[in-house]
Design a protein around this motif. Structure first.
Motif, PDB file in Angstrom:
ATOM      1  N   GLU A  69       0.832  -1.210   0.000  1.00  0.00           N
ATOM      2  CA  GLU A  69       0.000   0.000   0.000  1.00  0.00           C
ATOM      3  C   GLU A  69       0.860   1.250   0.000  1.00  0.00           C
ATOM      4  N   GLU A  70       1.950   1.211   0.750  1.00  0.00           N
ATOM      5  CA  GLU A  70       2.840   2.362   0.816  1.00  0.00           C
ATOM      6  C   GLU A  70       3.513   2.611  -0.532  1.00  0.00           C
ATOM      7  N   GLU A  71       3.976   1.551  -1.180  1.00  0.00           N
ATOM      8  CA  GLU A  71       4.603   1.683  -2.493  1.00  0.00           C
ATOM      9  C   GLU A  71       3.592   2.176  -3.527  1.00  0.00           C
ATOM     10  N   GLU A  72       2.366   1.675  -3.447  1.00  0.00           N
ATOM     11  CA  GLU A  72       1.307   2.102  -4.369  1.00  0.00           C
ATOM     12  C   GLU A  72       1.031   3.596  -4.199  1.00  0.00           C
ATOM     13  N   TYR A  73       0.991   4.052  -2.969  1.00  0.00           N
ATOM     14  CA  TYR A  73       0.764   5.469  -2.687  1.00  0.00           C
ATOM     15  C   TYR A  73       1.913   6.321  -3.219  1.00  0.00           C
ATOM     16  N   LYS A  74       3.149   5.885  -3.014  1.00  0.00           N
ATOM     17  CA  LYS A  74       4.307   6.629  -3.518  1.00  0.00           C
ATOM     18  C   LYS A  74       4.308   6.681  -5.043  1.00  0.00           C
ATOM     19  N   ARG A  75       3.933   5.569  -5.665  1.00  0.00           N
ATOM     20  CA  ARG A  75       3.882   5.523  -7.129  1.00  0.00           C
ATOM     21  C   ARG A  75       2.813   6.486  -7.659  1.00  0.00           C
ATOM     22  N   LYS A  76       1.672   6.508  -7.003  1.00  0.00           N
ATOM     23  CA  LYS A  76       0.586   7.400  -7.413  1.00  0.00           C
ATOM     24  C   LYS A  76       1.017   8.860  -7.291  1.00  0.00           C
ATOM     25  N   LEU A  77       1.694   9.206  -6.204  1.00  0.00           N
ATOM     26  CA  LEU A  77       2.180  10.574  -6.030  1.00  0.00           C
ATOM     27  C   LEU A  77       3.199  10.945  -7.093  1.00  0.00           C
ATOM     28  N   ALA A  78       4.067  10.003  -7.433  1.00  0.00           N
ATOM     29  CA  ALA A  78       5.079  10.269  -8.455  1.00  0.00           C
ATOM     30  C   ALA A  78       4.429  10.524  -9.812  1.00  0.00           C
ATOM     31  N   ILE A  79       3.405   9.762 -10.140  1.00  0.00           N
ATOM     32  CA  ILE A  79       2.700   9.949 -11.418  1.00  0.00           C
ATOM     33  C   ILE A  79       2.021  11.310 -11.450  1.00  0.00           C
ATOM     34  N   GLU A  80       1.364  11.683 -10.351  1.00  0.00           N
ATOM     35  CA  GLU A  80       0.697  12.983 -10.293  1.00  0.00           C
ATOM     36  C   GLU A  80       1.699  14.129 -10.381  1.00  0.00           C
ATOM     37  N   ARG A  81       2.835  13.972  -9.728  1.00  0.00           N
ATOM     38  CA  ARG A  81       3.873  15.005  -9.758  1.00  0.00           C
ATOM     39  C   ARG A  81       4.413  15.154 -11.174  1.00  0.00           C
ATOM     40  N   GLU A  82       4.646  14.022 -11.832  1.00  0.00           N
ATOM     41  CA  GLU A  82       5.165  14.050 -13.201  1.00  0.00           C
ATOM     42  C   GLU A  82       4.170  14.709 -14.149  1.00  0.00           C
ATOM     43  N   ALA A  83       2.890  14.396 -13.985  1.00  0.00           N
ATOM     44  CA  ALA A  83       1.863  14.998 -14.832  1.00  0.00           C
ATOM     45  C   ALA A  83       1.786  16.504 -14.618  1.00  0.00           C
ATOM     46  N   ALA A  84       1.958  16.938 -13.390  1.00  0.00           N
ATOM     47  CA  ALA A  84       1.902  18.370 -13.096  1.00  0.00           C
ATOM     48  C   ALA A  84       3.083  19.105 -13.709  1.00  0.00           C
ATOM     49  N   THR A  85       4.252  18.486 -13.736  1.00  0.00           N
ATOM     50  CA  THR A  85       5.426  19.162 -14.305  1.00  0.00           C
ATOM     51  C   THR A  85       5.398  19.181 -15.826  1.00  0.00           C
ATOM     52  N   LYS A  86       4.656  18.271 -16.435  1.00  0.00           N
ATOM     53  CA  LYS A  86       4.590  18.219 -17.899  1.00  0.00           C
ATOM     54  C   LYS A  86       3.572  19.199 -18.481  1.00  0.00           C
ATOM     55  N   ARG A  87       2.703  19.763 -17.651  1.00  0.00           N
ATOM     56  CA  ARG A  87       1.693  20.682 -18.152  1.00  0.00           C
ATOM     57  C   ARG A  87       2.347  21.908 -18.758  1.00  0.00           C
ATOM     58  N   LYS A  88       1.785  22.322 -19.878  1.00  0.00           N
ATOM     59  CA  LYS A  88       2.292  23.527 -20.530  1.00  0.00           C
ATOM     60  C   LYS A  88       1.632  24.736 -19.877  1.00  0.00           C
ATOM     61  N   ARG A  89       2.437  25.702 -19.564  1.00  0.00           N
ATOM     62  CA  ARG A  89       1.942  26.935 -18.963  1.00  0.00           C
ATOM     63  C   ARG A  89       1.869  28.013 -20.044  1.00  0.00           C
ATOM     64  N   LYS A  90       0.817  28.793 -19.988  1.00  0.00           N
ATOM     65  CA  LYS A  90       0.724  29.900 -20.936  1.00  0.00           C
ATOM     66  C   LYS A  90       1.671  30.998 -20.478  1.00  0.00           C
ATOM     67  N   THR A  91       2.366  31.579 -21.447  1.00  0.00           N
ATOM     68  CA  THR A  91       3.273  32.669 -21.115  1.00  0.00           C
ATOM     69  C   THR A  91       2.571  33.988 -21.348  1.00  0.00           C
ATOM     70  N   VAL A  92       2.903  34.942 -20.537  1.00  0.00           N
ATOM     71  CA  VAL A  92       2.308  36.268 -20.635  1.00  0.00           C
ATOM     72  C   VAL A  92       3.410  37.213 -21.096  1.00  0.00           C
ATOM     73  N   SER A  93       3.123  37.972 -22.132  1.00  0.00           N
ATOM     74  CA  SER A  93       4.140  38.878 -22.672  1.00  0.00           C
ATOM     75  C   SER A  93       4.314  40.082 -21.759  1.00  0.00           C
ATOM     76  N   ALA A  94       5.391  40.818 -21.977  1.00  0.00           N
ATOM     77  CA  ALA A  94       5.690  42.009 -21.173  1.00  0.00           C
ATOM     78  C   ALA A  94       4.601  43.065 -21.365  1.00  0.00           C
ATOM     79  N   GLU A  95       4.105  43.160 -22.595  1.00  0.00           N
ATOM     80  CA  GLU A  95       3.033  44.121 -22.884  1.00  0.00           C
ATOM     81  C   GLU A  95       1.764  43.781 -22.090  1.00  0.00           C
TER      82      GLU A  95
END
Length: 123
Positions: free
Chosen positions: A49-75
């Motif tokens: 259960e502990e390993e399953e929980y750690k794996r789930k957190l790692a997948i969620e963390r990876e998905a969050a870092t792969k998201r593309k963020r919109k950039t806002v220009s200086a203007e």
């Protein structure tokens, strides 16, 4: 004429009330003790259960870092400062979408008009 309770009746009534109260106390104690036992019992987790929980957190963390963020220009940032709006809101209002977004919007409007034309033909 004053009505007084016979001492035997009073004792019987008092005894019955005490028995009733004792019964309620026992029921209360039983319920409270069962709840306390459940709360005080420590939940044991298995290694799986502990390993399953750690794996789930790692997948969620990876998905969050792969998201593309919109950039806002200086203007847009400057416009946001002057208007008091968020930079993301200004970017949305300025229509700073990608070409893919615009193309897909055109396709959907064409599909809608094509469906309407087909419906008219069928009538």
């Amino acid at each position: 004429m004053s009505y007084t309770i016979d001492p035997r009746e009073r004792e019987a009534k008092l005894k019955k009330e005490q028995e009733r109260q004792a019964l309620l106390d026992r029921a209360y104690e039983r319920v409270i003790n069962s709840r306390l036992d459940k709360l005080t019992k420590k939940k044991e987790t298995t290694d799986f259960e502990e390993e399953e929980y750690k794996r789930k957190l790692a997948i969620e963390r990876e998905a969050a870092t792969k998201r593309k963020r919109k950039t806002v220009s200086a203007e847009q940032i400057e416009l946001a400062r002057t208007t008091g709006l968020s930079g993301q809101v200004v970017a949305l209002m300025a229509g700073a979408g990608t070409r893919d977004d615009i193309d897909s919007d055109d396709d959907s409007s064409n599909n809608d008009s094509n469906l309407k034309k087909e419906k008219k033909r069928k009538k």
